[in-house]
Design a protein around this motif. Structure first.
Motif, PDB file in Angstrom:
ATOM      1  N   SER A 103     -18.122 -16.875 -36.227  1.00 31.65           N
ATOM      2  CA  SER A 103     -17.588 -15.405 -35.657  1.00 31.65           C
ATOM      3  C   SER A 103     -17.636 -14.394 -36.909  1.00 31.65           C
ATOM      4  N   GLN A 104     -18.311 -13.238 -36.374  1.00 29.14           N
ATOM      5  CA  GLN A 104     -18.509 -11.923 -37.109  1.00 29.14           C
ATOM      6  C   GLN A 104     -17.004 -11.545 -37.472  1.00 29.14           C
ATOM      7  N   SER A 105     -16.232 -11.200 -36.533  1.00 29.81           N
ATOM      8  CA  SER A 105     -15.140 -10.547 -36.489  1.00 29.81           C
ATOM      9  C   SER A 105     -13.721 -11.671 -36.826  1.00 29.81           C
ATOM     10  N   THR A 108     -12.269 -13.193 -32.571  1.00 30.64           N
ATOM     11  CA  THR A 108     -12.631 -13.594 -31.056  1.00 30.64           C
ATOM     12  C   THR A 108     -11.664 -14.700 -30.573  1.00 30.64           C
ATOM     13  N   SER A 156     -24.265  -7.173 -32.421  1.00 29.30           N
ATOM     14  CA  SER A 156     -24.315  -7.485 -33.752  1.00 29.30           C
ATOM     15  C   SER A 156     -25.783  -7.587 -34.071  1.00 29.30           C
ATOM     16  N   LYS A 241     -29.647  -8.476 -26.318  1.00 31.67           N
ATOM     17  CA  LYS A 241     -29.567  -7.260 -27.027  1.00 31.67           C
ATOM     18  C   LYS A 241     -29.958  -6.231 -25.842  1.00 31.67           C
ATOM     19  N   GLU A 244     -27.256  -5.593 -23.069  1.00 31.28           N
ATOM     20  CA  GLU A 244     -25.958  -4.862 -23.608  1.00 31.28           C
ATOM     21  C   GLU A 244     -26.265  -3.578 -24.060  1.00 31.28           C
TER      22      GLU A 244
HETATM   23  C1  F6R Z   1     -23.506  -9.155 -29.036  1.00 32.32           C
HETATM   24  C2  F6R Z   1     -22.417  -9.365 -29.551  1.00 32.32           C
HETATM   25  C3  F6R Z   1     -21.436 -10.548 -29.080  1.00 32.32           C
HETATM   26  C4  F6R Z   1     -20.777 -11.218 -30.268  1.00 32.32           C
HETATM   27  C5  F6R Z   1     -19.678 -11.857 -29.706  1.00 32.32           C
HETATM   28  C6  F6R Z   1     -18.908 -12.888 -30.718  1.00 32.32           C
HETATM   29  O1  F6R Z   1     -24.240  -8.268 -29.753  1.00 32.32           O
HETATM   30  O2  F6R Z   1     -22.120  -8.679 -30.693  1.00 32.32           O
HETATM   31  O3  F6R Z   1     -21.979 -11.354 -28.251  1.00 32.32           O
HETATM   32  O4  F6R Z   1     -21.731 -11.790 -30.947  1.00 32.32           O
HETATM   33  O5  F6R Z   1     -18.660 -11.275 -28.943  1.00 32.32           O
HETATM   34  O6  F6R Z   1     -18.067 -12.032 -31.753  1.00 32.32           O
HETATM   35  P1  F6R Z   1     -17.759 -12.713 -32.895  1.00 32.32           P
HETATM   36  O7  F6R Z   1     -18.940 -13.028 -33.855  1.00 32.32           O
HETATM   37  O8  F6R Z   1     -16.933 -11.443 -33.626  1.00 32.32           O
HETATM   38  O9  F6R Z   1     -16.807 -13.830 -32.784  1.00 32.32           O
END
Ligand code: F6R
Length: 368
Positions: A103-105, A108, A156, A241, A244
């Motif tokens: 997860s980037q953030s 989630t 992302s 991509k 969205e």
């Molecule tokens: C697409 C995008 C989303 C995130 C997804 C998971 O460009 O950004 O599909 O990859 O919502 O988010 P994280 O990585 O924050 O859990």
């Protein structure tokens, strides 16, 4: 701040070489991957018999690439599942299951709940996260941070390449700890990975070409993406991509699936991006994909090939060829994804859309 770029997304794409380089930084010593954050976990990593990756959206596609790498190097079965499917289907978990969340953030909700579910059911947990101290990172037994820097644009980009890099580092670490990695092979893979940032720079130099292509295609109603092996998750990502950012119907397919249904979609003029494997691929997937290209070209598809420099086999059948530098097969996705990110961004821009804030989307999805 945007620092002279037209959007955060443009800036963040330009930062992708650094996102990869910084994620590797300090984690390679004497030709070996060393992850100090996993210190003390060697016993656990030797004991596990299965890995389940949980993630959503783009992060889940990095997970698919992680599966290819981890299974190849560490010879341990890896499943990849969307967090929101995983947690509602009573998955079989044991203390020998390692659940890797991406997860980037790190916030989630579905991924957090999947991690909590894994913990409650006795599995071990590791997270791959871009945000220091995020909830998912705090809940997990261990965390390998991606060092992409803050990602502001909703879509992302740099976090994705950093996630792939972190998963590959983890795969090499896991393989070494489990005694599955020939040190010479490991050192070679690391050197290949370290060469990637420079190669991304080269791909970024083709950006003006892609801007032109996106302009020509801004009235497309649907765009298809085909890939095979590690090109398959990239096809899925290219389609996501485009949906969205440009609100264009887009679908990614595994090239081998064409005959099982999707080829029916091909009609004259249908644009199809094809991620072409390297002709040097030992499994001869290149020839198979070129034959797929011929099949759809014969039905009128407009082929936009993403192919290695020097691959001349695609030339007779492709309407456009976007070149990427030579890289080891597993690392190609870190290059082939870049033109697709740029394409979606440029096409959205050509349509006058806000690429940083696509409609209906939020940067982190903290509700179910
Ligand atoms: C697409 C995008 C989303 C995130 C997804 C998971 O460009 O950004 O599909 O990859 O919502 O988010 P994280 O990585 O924050 O859990």
């Amino acid at each position: 701040e945007k620092g002279g770029w037209s959007s955060f997304m443009a800036k963040e794409i330009s930062e992708e070489p650094d996102a990869v380089a910084n994620t590797i930084l300090g984690r390679v010593h004497d030709g070996e991957v060393v992850l100090p954050e996993l210190e003390g976990l060697d016993e656990v990593l030797r004991d596990i018999d299965r890995v389940i990756v949980v993630a959503c959206g783009t992060a889940s596609y990095s997970g698919l690439l992680g599966k290819y790498a981890i299974e190849k190097w560490a010879r341990i079965p890896v499943e990849v599942e969307l967090s929101h499917e995983f947690r509602y289907r009573e998955p079989v978990l044991t203390p020998r299951t390692l659940v890797v969340s991406i997860s980037q953030s790190g916030e989630t909700m579905d991924t957090l709940m999947a991690v909590k579910y894994a913990i409650a059911n006795g599995a071990r947990t590791l997270s791959i996260c871009n945000t220091q101290g995020a909830t998912i990172a705090r809940e997990s037994d261990a965390v390998v941070y991606t060092h992409a820097g803050p990602e502001v644009a909703v879509a992302s980009t740099k976090a994705f390449v950093a996630q792939i890099t972190a998963l590959y580092l983890f795969g090499l670490h896991l393989a070494r700890v489990r005694g599955e990695l020939d040190p010479a092979v490991g050192a070679k893979q690391i050197a290949e990975l370290q060469a990637i940032p420079e190669k991304i720079e080269q791909v970024l130099k083709n950006a003006p070409e892609i801007t032109q292509l996106a302009k020509w295609m801004s009235d497309s109603r649907a765009v298809l993406f085909l890939g095979r092996h590690v090109g398959y998750p990239i096809a899925l990502e290219g389609a996501l991509k485009l949906k969205e950012l440009a609100y264009i119907h887009a679908e990614g397919f595994a090239a081998g699936e064409l005959k099982h249904g999707p080829i029916a979609l091909i009609e004259p003029g249908q644009p199809v991006f094809v991620v072409v494997p390297s002709p040097r691929d030992p499994n001869s997937l290149h020839a198979k994909v070129v034959s797929n290209i011929q099949e759809i070209r014969a039905r009128g598809a407009r082929i936009l090939a993403i192919a290695e420099e020097g691959d001349v086999a695609v030339l007779p059948f492709a309407d456009e060829v976007i070149r990427i530098p030579l890289a080891a097969p597993l690392f190609e996705p870190l290059l082939t994804v870049i033109p697709l990110q740029l394409f979606a961004m440029e096409l959205a821009t050509a349509k006058g859309l806000d690429v940083d804030q696509p409609r209906n989307l939020a940067k982190s999805v903290t509700v179910e």
